[in-house]
Scaffold this motif. Sequence first.
Motif, PDB file in Angstrom:
ATOM      1  N   ALA A 166       0.827  -1.204   0.000  1.00 15.71           N
ATOM      2  CA  ALA A 166       0.000   0.000   0.000  1.00 15.71           C
ATOM      3  C   ALA A 166       0.859   1.251   0.000  1.00 15.71           C
ATOM      4  O   ALA A 166       1.938   1.281   0.597  1.00 15.71           O
ATOM      5  CB  ALA A 166      -0.911   0.008   1.232  1.00 15.71           C
ATOM      6  N   LEU A 167       0.376   2.253  -0.683  1.00 16.46           N
ATOM      7  CA  LEU A 167       0.930   3.594  -0.556  1.00 16.46           C
ATOM      8  C   LEU A 167      -0.055   4.362   0.300  1.00 16.46           C
ATOM      9  O   LEU A 167      -1.249   4.427  -0.004  1.00 16.46           O
ATOM     10  CB  LEU A 167       1.102   4.260  -1.921  1.00 16.46           C
ATOM     11  CG  LEU A 167       2.184   3.656  -2.815  1.00 16.46           C
ATOM     12  CD1 LEU A 167       2.194   4.341  -4.182  1.00 16.46           C
ATOM     13  CD2 LEU A 167       3.554   3.744  -2.171  1.00 16.46           C
ATOM     14  N   VAL A 168       0.457   4.907   1.401  1.00 16.95           N
ATOM     15  CA  VAL A 168      -0.367   5.614   2.374  1.00 16.95           C
ATOM     16  C   VAL A 168       0.138   7.042   2.497  1.00 16.95           C
ATOM     17  O   VAL A 168       1.357   7.273   2.541  1.00 16.95           O
ATOM     18  CB  VAL A 168      -0.312   4.900   3.751  1.00 16.95           C
ATOM     19  CG1 VAL A 168      -1.052   5.690   4.821  1.00 16.95           C
ATOM     20  CG2 VAL A 168      -0.863   3.484   3.633  1.00 16.95           C
ATOM     21  N   LYS A 169      -0.782   7.983   2.555  1.00 19.46           N
ATOM     22  CA  LYS A 169      -0.442   9.400   2.757  1.00 19.46           C
ATOM     23  C   LYS A 169      -0.854   9.783   4.170  1.00 19.46           C
ATOM     24  O   LYS A 169      -1.969   9.501   4.589  1.00 19.46           O
ATOM     25  CB  LYS A 169      -1.181  10.263   1.736  1.00 19.46           C
ATOM     26  CG  LYS A 169      -0.807  11.716   1.782  1.00 19.46           C
ATOM     27  CD  LYS A 169       0.012  12.029   0.576  1.00 19.46           C
ATOM     28  CE  LYS A 169       0.325  13.512   0.558  1.00 19.46           C
ATOM     29  NZ  LYS A 169       1.498  13.768  -0.194  1.00 19.46           N
ATOM     30  N   SER A 170       0.044  10.407   4.910  1.00 16.51           N
ATOM     31  CA  SER A 170      -0.244  10.857   6.264  1.00 16.51           C
ATOM     32  C   SER A 170       0.726  11.969   6.639  1.00 16.51           C
ATOM     33  O   SER A 170       1.926  11.866   6.366  1.00 16.51           O
ATOM     34  CB  SER A 170      -0.100   9.694   7.249  1.00 16.51           C
ATOM     35  OG  SER A 170      -0.369  10.121   8.564  1.00 16.51           O
ATOM     36  N   ASN A 171       0.202  13.013   7.241  1.00 15.11           N
ATOM     37  CA  ASN A 171       1.029  14.144   7.685  1.00 15.11           C
ATOM     38  C   ASN A 171       1.919  14.675   6.563  1.00 15.11           C
ATOM     39  O   ASN A 171       3.105  14.936   6.766  1.00 15.11           O
ATOM     40  CB  ASN A 171       1.881  13.752   8.898  1.00 15.11           C
ATOM     41  CG  ASN A 171       1.042  13.379  10.088  1.00 15.11           C
ATOM     42  OD1 ASN A 171       0.036  14.053  10.382  1.00 15.11           O
ATOM     43  ND2 ASN A 171       1.400  12.316  10.762  1.00 15.11           N
ATOM     44  N   ASN A 172       1.341  14.782   5.369  1.00 12.62           N
ATOM     45  CA  ASN A 172       2.051  15.274   4.186  1.00 12.62           C
ATOM     46  C   ASN A 172       3.265  14.428   3.818  1.00 12.62           C
ATOM     47  O   ASN A 172       4.219  14.914   3.233  1.00 12.62           O
ATOM     48  CB  ASN A 172       2.458  16.740   4.358  1.00 12.62           C
ATOM     49  CG  ASN A 172       1.258  17.645   4.368  1.00 12.62           C
ATOM     50  OD1 ASN A 172       0.333  17.452   3.572  1.00 12.62           O
ATOM     51  ND2 ASN A 172       1.241  18.598   5.272  1.00 12.62           N
ATOM     52  N   ARG A 173       3.237  13.147   4.199  1.00 12.43           N
ATOM     53  CA  ARG A 173       4.292  12.210   3.848  1.00 12.43           C
ATOM     54  C   ARG A 173       3.651  11.009   3.167  1.00 12.43           C
ATOM     55  O   ARG A 173       2.515  10.653   3.462  1.00 12.43           O
ATOM     56  CB  ARG A 173       5.072  11.761   5.085  1.00 12.43           C
ATOM     57  CG  ARG A 173       5.803  12.924   5.764  1.00 12.43           C
ATOM     58  CD  ARG A 173       6.582  12.488   6.980  1.00 12.43           C
ATOM     59  NE  ARG A 173       7.773  11.714   6.666  1.00 12.43           N
ATOM     60  CZ  ARG A 173       8.913  12.224   6.205  1.00 12.43           C
ATOM     61  NH1 ARG A 173       9.015  13.524   5.974  1.00 12.43           N
ATOM     62  NH2 ARG A 173       9.959  11.452   5.987  1.00 12.43           N
ATOM     63  N   THR A 174       4.384  10.403   2.270  1.00  5.43           N
ATOM     64  CA  THR A 174       3.908   9.192   1.610  1.00  5.43           C
ATOM     65  C   THR A 174       4.737   8.024   2.129  1.00  5.43           C
ATOM     66  O   THR A 174       5.958   8.115   2.237  1.00  5.43           O
ATOM     67  CB  THR A 174       4.045   9.313   0.076  1.00  5.43           C
ATOM     68  OG1 THR A 174       3.360  10.491  -0.343  1.00  5.43           O
ATOM     69  CG2 THR A 174       3.446   8.111  -0.620  1.00  5.43           C
ATOM     70  N   ALA A 228       9.800   1.587  -1.332  1.00  8.03           N
ATOM     71  CA  ALA A 228       9.893   2.999  -0.951  1.00  8.03           C
ATOM     72  C   ALA A 228      10.882   3.728  -1.854  1.00  8.03           C
ATOM     73  O   ALA A 228      10.636   4.851  -2.304  1.00  8.03           O
ATOM     74  CB  ALA A 228      10.306   3.142   0.513  1.00  8.03           C
ATOM     75  N   ASP A 229      11.980   3.060  -2.147  1.00 13.39           N
ATOM     76  CA  ASP A 229      12.967   3.632  -3.052  1.00 13.39           C
ATOM     77  C   ASP A 229      12.402   3.746  -4.468  1.00 13.39           C
ATOM     78  O   ASP A 229      12.530   4.772  -5.130  1.00 13.39           O
ATOM     79  CB  ASP A 229      14.237   2.771  -3.038  1.00 13.39           C
ATOM     80  CG  ASP A 229      15.318   3.316  -3.946  1.00 13.39           C
ATOM     81  OD1 ASP A 229      15.725   4.483  -3.769  1.00 13.39           O
ATOM     82  OD2 ASP A 229      15.753   2.569  -4.852  1.00 13.39           O
ATOM     83  N   ARG A 230      11.754   2.687  -4.928  1.00 15.44           N
ATOM     84  CA  ARG A 230      11.220   2.671  -6.290  1.00 15.44           C
ATOM     85  C   ARG A 230      10.128   3.716  -6.496  1.00 15.44           C
ATOM     86  O   ARG A 230      10.074   4.375  -7.524  1.00 15.44           O
ATOM     87  CB  ARG A 230      10.672   1.280  -6.611  1.00 15.44           C
ATOM     88  CG  ARG A 230      10.258   1.118  -8.062  1.00 15.44           C
ATOM     89  CD  ARG A 230      10.106  -0.338  -8.436  1.00 15.44           C
ATOM     90  NE  ARG A 230       8.934  -0.959  -7.898  1.00 15.44           N
ATOM     91  CZ  ARG A 230       7.836  -1.209  -8.605  1.00 15.44           C
ATOM     92  NH1 ARG A 230       7.764  -0.859  -9.875  1.00 15.44           N
ATOM     93  NH2 ARG A 230       6.815  -1.815  -8.052  1.00 15.44           N
ATOM     94  N   ASP A 286       8.474   8.927   1.184  1.00 12.34           N
ATOM     95  CA  ASP A 286       9.208   9.526   2.293  1.00 12.34           C
ATOM     96  C   ASP A 286       9.645   8.486   3.324  1.00 12.34           C
ATOM     97  O   ASP A 286      10.671   8.650   3.982  1.00 12.34           O
ATOM     98  CB  ASP A 286       8.336  10.586   2.989  1.00 12.34           C
ATOM     99  CG  ASP A 286       7.935  11.696   2.043  1.00 12.34           C
ATOM    100  OD1 ASP A 286       8.833  12.386   1.530  1.00 12.34           O
ATOM    101  OD2 ASP A 286       6.721  11.868   1.800  1.00 12.34           O
ATOM    102  N   ASP A 287       8.834   7.446   3.480  1.00 12.84           N
ATOM    103  CA  ASP A 287       9.079   6.449   4.518  1.00 12.84           C
ATOM    104  C   ASP A 287       8.694   5.064   4.019  1.00 12.84           C
ATOM    105  O   ASP A 287       7.994   4.926   3.012  1.00 12.84           O
ATOM    106  CB  ASP A 287       8.245   6.769   5.774  1.00 12.84           C
ATOM    107  CG  ASP A 287       8.576   8.128   6.357  1.00 12.84           C
ATOM    108  OD1 ASP A 287       9.737   8.346   6.732  1.00 12.84           O
ATOM    109  OD2 ASP A 287       7.663   8.981   6.429  1.00 12.84           O
ATOM    110  N   ALA A 288       9.126   4.056   4.767  1.00 12.80           N
ATOM    111  CA  ALA A 288       8.751   2.668   4.507  1.00 12.80           C
ATOM    112  C   ALA A 288       8.299   2.046   5.813  1.00 12.80           C
ATOM    113  O   ALA A 288       8.803   2.408   6.889  1.00 12.80           O
ATOM    114  CB  ALA A 288       9.936   1.888   3.944  1.00 12.80           C
ATOM    115  N   ALA A 289       7.345   1.126   5.727  1.00  9.23           N
ATOM    116  CA  ALA A 289       6.866   0.428   6.921  1.00  9.23           C
ATOM    117  C   ALA A 289       6.487  -0.997   6.557  1.00  9.23           C
ATOM    118  O   ALA A 289       5.981  -1.252   5.467  1.00  9.23           O
ATOM    119  CB  ALA A 289       5.653   1.142   7.514  1.00  9.23           C
TER     120      ALA A 289
END
Length: 190
Positions: free
Chosen positions: A82-90, A154-156, A160-163
């Motif tokens: 999933a790609l999630v958007k939160s606090n202006n970060r993806t 996340a790199d591809r 901004d972050d990976a989880a």
Amino acid sequence: MRRIYSPTVGAESWQSLLADPVKHWRTGYSARTLAHCWEAAEGLPPEIASLFGADAELLIAIPEHKVSLRDAGRESQTDVFALVKSNNRTIAVAVEGKVNESFGPTIREWYVDPSPGKQQRLALLCDLVGVKCPPPDDAHYQLFHRTASAVIEADRFKTDDAAMVVHSFSPVNRWLDAYAAFLNLFGVAT
């Protein structure tokens, strides 16, 4: 690995994407349970959204997403990417669903008489997730390659972050201790 994804028409659409569509699609098991949960949510399931904050938004979810681990070995098949958007970060999120299934073999079990390919893969996974190689023998191999999947994607996708998240449906928190031990490698307490 194919790069074209088609939308689902419900939870049943996920079955054909499984490595073994008959064996893995059973009531009370993670693949089917996860598919029904995510389809019913029509966005992020509440328990997953709560991990990312009040403004968490699902941008896209890809069931049974295969991620090349940058070597000649098998791809890591993430239950949901999933790609999630939160606090202006993806955030690139690799989701591993569990009911009562284990995380598979430990490093000790997987790394018996390792071939050069296994040695290379373990070093790569440890490097990607930021853990000294070799990792503890009792850590589960699956947690390493699922976490590496999140980092690679996340790199591809230039997020901004990976989880890596374990979406557990176990009424008795089965395997929580194994996940907690893995998180402890990163200084994260459950």
